[in-house]
Design a protein around this motif. Structure first.
Motif, PDB file in Angstrom:
ATOM      1  N   UNK A  43      82.140  21.875 -53.404  1.00  0.00           N
ATOM      2  CA  UNK A  43      81.229  21.567 -54.206  1.00  0.00           C
ATOM      3  C   UNK A  43      81.240  20.135 -54.109  1.00  0.00           C
ATOM      4  N   UNK A  44      82.273  19.405 -54.613  1.00  0.00           N
ATOM      5  CA  UNK A  44      82.593  18.207 -54.739  1.00  0.00           C
ATOM      6  C   UNK A  44      82.062  17.311 -53.552  1.00  0.00           C
ATOM      7  N   UNK A  45      82.651  17.774 -52.476  1.00  0.00           N
ATOM      8  CA  UNK A  45      82.262  17.419 -50.968  1.00  0.00           C
ATOM      9  C   UNK A  45      80.656  17.495 -50.649  1.00  0.00           C
ATOM     10  N   UNK A  46      80.175  18.327 -51.075  1.00  0.00           N
ATOM     11  CA  UNK A  46      78.824  18.572 -50.778  1.00  0.00           C
ATOM     12  C   UNK A  46      77.935  17.726 -51.821  1.00  0.00           C
ATOM     13  N   UNK A  47      78.336  17.617 -52.950  1.00  0.00           N
ATOM     14  CA  UNK A  47      77.485  16.786 -53.657  1.00  0.00           C
ATOM     15  C   UNK A  47      77.571  15.210 -53.425  1.00  0.00           C
ATOM     16  N   UNK A  48      78.810  14.893 -53.048  1.00  0.00           N
ATOM     17  CA  UNK A  48      79.076  13.398 -52.780  1.00  0.00           C
ATOM     18  C   UNK A  48      78.243  13.150 -51.246  1.00  0.00           C
ATOM     19  N   UNK A  49      78.139  14.125 -50.160  1.00  0.00           N
ATOM     20  CA  UNK A  49      77.561  13.961 -49.117  1.00  0.00           C
ATOM     21  C   UNK A  49      76.325  13.935 -49.273  1.00  0.00           C
ATOM     22  N   UNK A  50      75.722  14.683 -50.119  1.00  0.00           N
ATOM     23  CA  UNK A  50      74.181  14.563 -50.514  1.00  0.00           C
ATOM     24  C   UNK A  50      73.714  13.168 -51.011  1.00  0.00           C
ATOM     25  N   UNK A  51      74.551  12.727 -52.178  1.00  0.00           N
ATOM     26  CA  UNK A  51      74.119  11.505 -52.706  1.00  0.00           C
ATOM     27  C   UNK A  51      74.321  10.568 -51.596  1.00  0.00           C
ATOM     28  N   UNK A  52      75.452  10.404 -51.025  1.00  0.00           N
ATOM     29  CA  UNK A  52      75.649   9.385 -49.907  1.00  0.00           C
ATOM     30  C   UNK A  52      74.494   9.365 -48.982  1.00  0.00           C
ATOM     31  N   UNK A  53      74.066  10.390 -48.279  1.00  0.00           N
ATOM     32  CA  UNK A  53      73.003  10.516 -47.018  1.00  0.00           C
ATOM     33  C   UNK A  53      71.871  10.254 -47.786  1.00  0.00           C
ATOM     34  N   UNK A  54      71.607  10.671 -49.064  1.00  0.00           N
ATOM     35  CA  UNK A  54      70.148  10.184 -49.821  1.00  0.00           C
ATOM     36  C   UNK A  54      69.959   8.670 -50.238  1.00  0.00           C
TER      37      UNK A  54
ATOM     38  N   UNK B 234      85.848  11.536 -62.033  1.00  0.00           N
ATOM     39  CA  UNK B 234      84.998  12.713 -62.250  1.00  0.00           C
ATOM     40  C   UNK B 234      84.951  13.044 -63.582  1.00  0.00           C
ATOM     41  N   UNK B 235      83.877  13.536 -64.103  1.00  0.00           N
ATOM     42  CA  UNK B 235      82.625  13.472 -63.489  1.00  0.00           C
ATOM     43  C   UNK B 235      81.844  12.083 -63.533  1.00  0.00           C
ATOM     44  N   UNK B 236      81.357  11.757 -62.223  1.00  0.00           N
ATOM     45  CA  UNK B 236      81.045  10.692 -62.009  1.00  0.00           C
ATOM     46  C   UNK B 236      79.256  10.798 -62.067  1.00  0.00           C
ATOM     47  N   UNK B 237      78.647   9.529 -62.191  1.00  0.00           N
ATOM     48  CA  UNK B 237      77.165   9.515 -62.153  1.00  0.00           C
ATOM     49  C   UNK B 237      76.788   8.953 -60.525  1.00  0.00           C
ATOM     50  N   UNK B 238      75.768   9.296 -60.147  1.00  0.00           N
ATOM     51  CA  UNK B 238      75.384   9.041 -58.804  1.00  0.00           C
ATOM     52  C   UNK B 238      75.402   7.209 -58.612  1.00  0.00           C
ATOM     53  N   UNK B 239      75.087   6.705 -59.831  1.00  0.00           N
ATOM     54  CA  UNK B 239      75.198   5.299 -59.758  1.00  0.00           C
ATOM     55  C   UNK B 239      76.606   4.709 -59.718  1.00  0.00           C
ATOM     56  N   UNK B 240      77.438   5.415 -60.571  1.00  0.00           N
ATOM     57  CA  UNK B 240      78.869   5.087 -60.414  1.00  0.00           C
ATOM     58  C   UNK B 240      79.515   5.136 -58.993  1.00  0.00           C
ATOM     59  N   UNK B 241      79.121   6.310 -58.316  1.00  0.00           N
ATOM     60  CA  UNK B 241      79.720   6.483 -56.907  1.00  0.00           C
ATOM     61  C   UNK B 241      79.192   5.361 -55.942  1.00  0.00           C
ATOM     62  N   UNK B 242      77.776   5.282 -56.053  1.00  0.00           N
ATOM     63  CA  UNK B 242      77.105   4.367 -55.042  1.00  0.00           C
ATOM     64  C   UNK B 242      77.389   3.109 -55.282  1.00  0.00           C
ATOM     65  N   UNK B 243      77.612   2.884 -56.668  1.00  0.00           N
ATOM     66  CA  UNK B 243      77.967   1.242 -56.853  1.00  0.00           C
ATOM     67  C   UNK B 243      79.102   0.982 -56.441  1.00  0.00           C
ATOM     68  N   UNK B 244      80.411   1.765 -56.318  1.00  0.00           N
ATOM     69  CA  UNK B 244      81.609   1.642 -55.855  1.00  0.00           C
ATOM     70  C   UNK B 244      81.583   1.503 -54.204  1.00  0.00           C
ATOM     71  N   UNK B 245      80.771   2.300 -53.537  1.00  0.00           N
ATOM     72  CA  UNK B 245      80.591   2.337 -52.302  1.00  0.00           C
ATOM     73  C   UNK B 245      79.921   0.769 -51.763  1.00  0.00           C
ATOM     74  N   UNK B 246      78.969   0.646 -52.533  1.00  0.00           N
ATOM     75  CA  UNK B 246      78.164  -0.665 -52.264  1.00  0.00           C
ATOM     76  C   UNK B 246      79.122  -1.847 -52.633  1.00  0.00           C
ATOM     77  N   UNK B 247      79.975  -1.992 -53.423  1.00  0.00           N
ATOM     78  CA  UNK B 247      80.796  -2.779 -53.541  1.00  0.00           C
ATOM     79  C   UNK B 247      81.781  -3.324 -52.687  1.00  0.00           C
ATOM     80  N   UNK B 248      82.259  -2.229 -52.003  1.00  0.00           N
ATOM     81  CA  UNK B 248      83.284  -2.258 -51.072  1.00  0.00           C
ATOM     82  C   UNK B 248      82.449  -2.549 -49.353  1.00  0.00           C
ATOM     83  N   UNK B 249      81.398  -1.815 -49.245  1.00  0.00           N
ATOM     84  CA  UNK B 249      80.787  -1.938 -48.007  1.00  0.00           C
ATOM     85  C   UNK B 249      80.014  -3.316 -48.112  1.00  0.00           C
ATOM     86  N   UNK B 250      80.233  -4.219 -47.197  1.00  0.00           N
ATOM     87  CA  UNK B 250      79.540  -5.324 -47.124  1.00  0.00           C
ATOM     88  C   UNK B 250      78.229  -5.435 -46.274  1.00  0.00           C
TER      89      UNK B 250
END
Length: 120
Positions: free
Chosen positions: A12-23, A104-120
């Motif tokens: 369920x965590x994998x599906x949720x993160x995948x959906x957020x990231x693809x979105x 966890x639990x994280x918000x979409x903003x927390x997860x996407x924020x961490x990814x965006x900080x790392x991905x240049x």
């Protein structure tokens, strides 16, 4: 488009993160078995790896240390995504070589924020 690999034993965590990231426009590679992580990271060369800590067989810290020892994976940025929310857990994850730490639990903003900080 940046490639994000997610390693989490919870479907369920994998599906949720995948959906957020693809979105958010990321290409996603999802993996539920931590034993396959090093080979998959070496083969896929993701722009960032989201790694759970508490998993069967191998925990995220063990996977992270193994990635840091291999020439072809040592430079892949890793964000720990875990329910372990003590300050000592965060410090340990960063000391092992993680770039960021999301609890966890994280918000979409927390997860996407961490990814965006790392991905240049």
């Amino acid at each position: 488009m940046a490639k994000v690999m997610v390693v989490d034993d919870s479907y369920s965590e994998l599906q949720m993160m995948e959906s957020l990231l693809k979105g958010a426009g990321f290409q996603v590679v999802a993996l539920s078995d931590p034993a396959e992580a090093e080979a998959k990271v070496a083969a896929e060369q993701p722009d960032v790896l989201l790694l759970d800590v508490v998993m069967p067989k191998r925990n995220g810290y063990e996977v992270l240390r193994a990635l840091r020892r291999q020439e072809q994976t040592k430079g892949v940025p890793v964000v720990m995504v875990t329910s372990k929310d003590q300050e000592s857990d965060r410090a340990w994850g960063l000391r092992q070589g993680a770039c960021d730490y999301v609890t966890k639990p994280f918000t979409a903003e927390q997860l996407l924020g961490a990814v965006r900080r790392v991905v240049k």
